[in-house]
Design an enzyme around this catalytic site. Structure first.
Site, mmCIF file in Angstrom:
data_model
loop_
_atom_site.group_PDB
_atom_site.id
_atom_site.type_symbol
_atom_site.label_atom_id
_atom_site.label_comp_id
_atom_site.label_asym_id
_atom_site.label_seq_id
_atom_site.Cartn_x
_atom_site.Cartn_y
_atom_site.Cartn_z
ATOM 1 N N ARG A 52 -8.133 0.706 -0.582
ATOM 2 C CA ARG A 52 -8.015 -0.323 -1.633
ATOM 3 C C ARG A 52 -9.131 -1.345 -1.536
ATOM 4 O O ARG A 52 -9.508 -1.962 -2.512
ATOM 5 C CB ARG A 52 -6.671 -1.074 -1.522
ATOM 6 C CG ARG A 52 -5.504 -0.269 -1.994
ATOM 7 C CD ARG A 52 -4.274 -1.050 -2.356
ATOM 8 N NE ARG A 52 -3.916 -2.214 -1.598
ATOM 9 C CZ ARG A 52 -2.701 -2.740 -1.594
ATOM 10 N NH1 ARG A 52 -1.740 -2.183 -2.282
ATOM 11 N NH2 ARG A 52 -2.434 -3.822 -0.909
ATOM 12 N N GLY A 106 2.837 2.268 -2.438
ATOM 13 C CA GLY A 106 2.974 2.856 -3.772
ATOM 14 C C GLY A 106 4.139 2.307 -4.575
ATOM 15 O O GLY A 106 4.488 2.852 -5.621
ATOM 16 N N LYS A 107 4.748 1.219 -4.101
ATOM 17 C CA LYS A 107 5.882 0.609 -4.829
ATOM 18 C C LYS A 107 5.505 0.223 -6.247
ATOM 19 O O LYS A 107 6.224 0.525 -7.189
ATOM 20 C CB LYS A 107 6.344 -0.676 -4.130
ATOM 21 C CG LYS A 107 7.259 -0.532 -2.983
ATOM 22 C CD LYS A 107 7.835 -1.883 -2.559
ATOM 23 C CE LYS A 107 6.907 -3.049 -2.552
ATOM 24 N NZ LYS A 107 6.034 -3.253 -1.420
ATOM 25 N N ARG A 121 -0.680 -6.786 7.788
ATOM 26 C CA ARG A 121 0.127 -5.921 6.910
ATOM 27 C C ARG A 121 0.648 -4.696 7.663
ATOM 28 O O ARG A 121 1.781 -4.285 7.468
ATOM 29 C CB ARG A 121 -0.686 -5.492 5.688
ATOM 30 C CG ARG A 121 -0.938 -6.640 4.735
ATOM 31 C CD ARG A 121 -1.301 -6.156 3.352
ATOM 32 N NE ARG A 121 -1.686 -7.231 2.462
ATOM 33 C CZ ARG A 121 -0.837 -8.014 1.803
ATOM 34 N NH1 ARG A 121 0.462 -7.857 1.962
ATOM 35 N NH2 ARG A 121 -1.264 -8.956 0.998
ATOM 36 N N GLY A 151 0.791 -1.227 0.000
ATOM 37 C CA GLY A 151 0.000 0.000 0.000
ATOM 38 C C GLY A 151 0.821 1.274 0.000
ATOM 39 O O GLY A 151 0.283 2.375 0.014
ATOM 40 N N THR A 189 3.126 1.274 -8.192
ATOM 41 C CA THR A 189 2.894 2.457 -9.025
ATOM 42 C C THR A 189 4.216 3.085 -9.449
ATOM 43 O O THR A 189 4.415 3.414 -10.618
ATOM 44 C CB THR A 189 2.031 3.485 -8.247
ATOM 45 O OG1 THR A 189 0.848 2.828 -7.810
ATOM 46 C CG2 THR A 189 1.663 4.670 -9.117
ATOM 47 N N ARG A 230 -4.207 -14.136 -8.893
ATOM 48 C CA ARG A 230 -5.366 -13.270 -8.668
ATOM 49 C C ARG A 230 -5.968 -12.968 -10.037
ATOM 50 O O ARG A 230 -5.282 -13.116 -11.058
ATOM 51 C CB ARG A 230 -4.931 -11.965 -7.988
ATOM 52 C CG ARG A 230 -4.458 -12.191 -6.565
ATOM 53 C CD ARG A 230 -4.121 -10.882 -5.855
ATOM 54 N NE ARG A 230 -3.633 -11.160 -4.511
ATOM 55 C CZ ARG A 230 -2.549 -10.603 -3.981
ATOM 56 N NH1 ARG A 230 -1.825 -9.750 -4.676
ATOM 57 N NH2 ARG A 230 -2.176 -10.910 -2.760
ATOM 58 N N ASN A 276 7.150 8.193 0.463
ATOM 59 C CA ASN A 276 6.148 8.465 -0.568
ATOM 60 C C ASN A 276 4.968 9.231 0.020
ATOM 61 O O ASN A 276 3.937 8.673 0.340
ATOM 62 C CB ASN A 276 5.671 7.172 -1.233
ATOM 63 C CG ASN A 276 4.740 7.445 -2.399
ATOM 64 O OD1 ASN A 276 4.568 8.586 -2.816
ATOM 65 N ND2 ASN A 276 4.126 6.406 -2.914
ATOM 66 N N ASP A 277 5.176 10.555 0.132
ATOM 67 C CA ASP A 277 4.131 11.448 0.610
ATOM 68 C C ASP A 277 3.397 12.014 -0.598
ATOM 69 O O ASP A 277 2.193 12.213 -0.594
ATOM 70 C CB ASP A 277 4.777 12.577 1.422
ATOM 71 C CG ASP A 277 3.759 13.309 2.272
ATOM 72 O OD1 ASP A 277 2.587 12.916 2.257
ATOM 73 O OD2 ASP A 277 4.137 14.278 2.944
#
Length: 198
Positions: free
Chosen positions: A137, A16-17, A148, A14, A19, A44, A170-171
């Site tokens: 998500r 952002g890796k 997690r 969650g 992305t 999946r 990652n802000d």
């Protein structure tokens, strides 16, 4: 292992890796290549064997680990995940920079190999922000979400111990991506130089 240094990405679910990696792959098509990991979990919806993961049985994976074919392997939520040497070598043979997205245990395993990658940690600005991203998500059960978040807290502490060459908070996605590109520029230029001369 000969070839360009791979880049190991780590960070909680969650953050952002995926992305950031996607942005990197799109801008530098022909420079980076995902090193496809193996897993024993079921695909999946939309996942493709050989592209997202190599989906294998536990027996196949355990046999490969026993033979020493894997540089890193771990188990999470009852499923095994691992990166095999052949997958890394295949990317290096194409004169590309391989990218690996692995958990903290995987990072520690790779530290004990002769791979010598560049280690990048992507971290959330805060645990509250991470929790909101995971809840938004809407893909997790409450139990899975708590698992997690607990793993993310442990990762955050371990990331302070000098395991990583680069730590990016990652802000803001654009800022995080700019920092990521700056950190990888030297490696990117090496690939471009070799590819231009060949």
């Amino acid at each position: 292992m000969a070839g360009h240094r791979p880049v190991v990405f780590n960070g909680p679910s969650g953050v952002g890796k995926t992305t950031l990696l996607k942005m990197l792959m799109e801008e530098y098509d022909g420079v980076f290549c995902k090193i496809v990991a193996h897993t024993t979990r079921d695909p999946r919806p939309g996942e493709v064997n050989g592209k997202d993961y190599h989906f294998v049985t536990r027996e196949v994976m355990e046999a490969g680990i026993a033979k020493g074919d894997f540089i890193a392997s771990t188990e999470f939520s009852g499923n095994m995940y691992g990166t095999c040497k052949a997958a890394v070598q295949a990317v290096q043979a194409k004169n590309l920079i391989g990218t690996l997205d692995i958990d903290m245990q995987g990072v520690q395993n790779i530290k004990r190999t002769d791979l010598k990658p560049l280690y990048v940690s992507i971290q959330p600005p805060s645990m509250a922000v991470l929790e909101k991203r995971l809840r938004d998500r809407n893909t997790e059960s409450e139990e899975s979400l708590q698992k997690r978040l607990k793993a993310a807290k442990e990762d955050k502490e371990l990331s302070k111990e000098g395991l990583f060459d680069v730590i990016i908070i990652n802000d803001n996605l654009e800022d995080a991506y700019r920092q990521l590109k700056d950190a990888l520029l030297e490696e990117i230029n090496k690939v471009k130089k070799v590819n231009m001369s060949s």
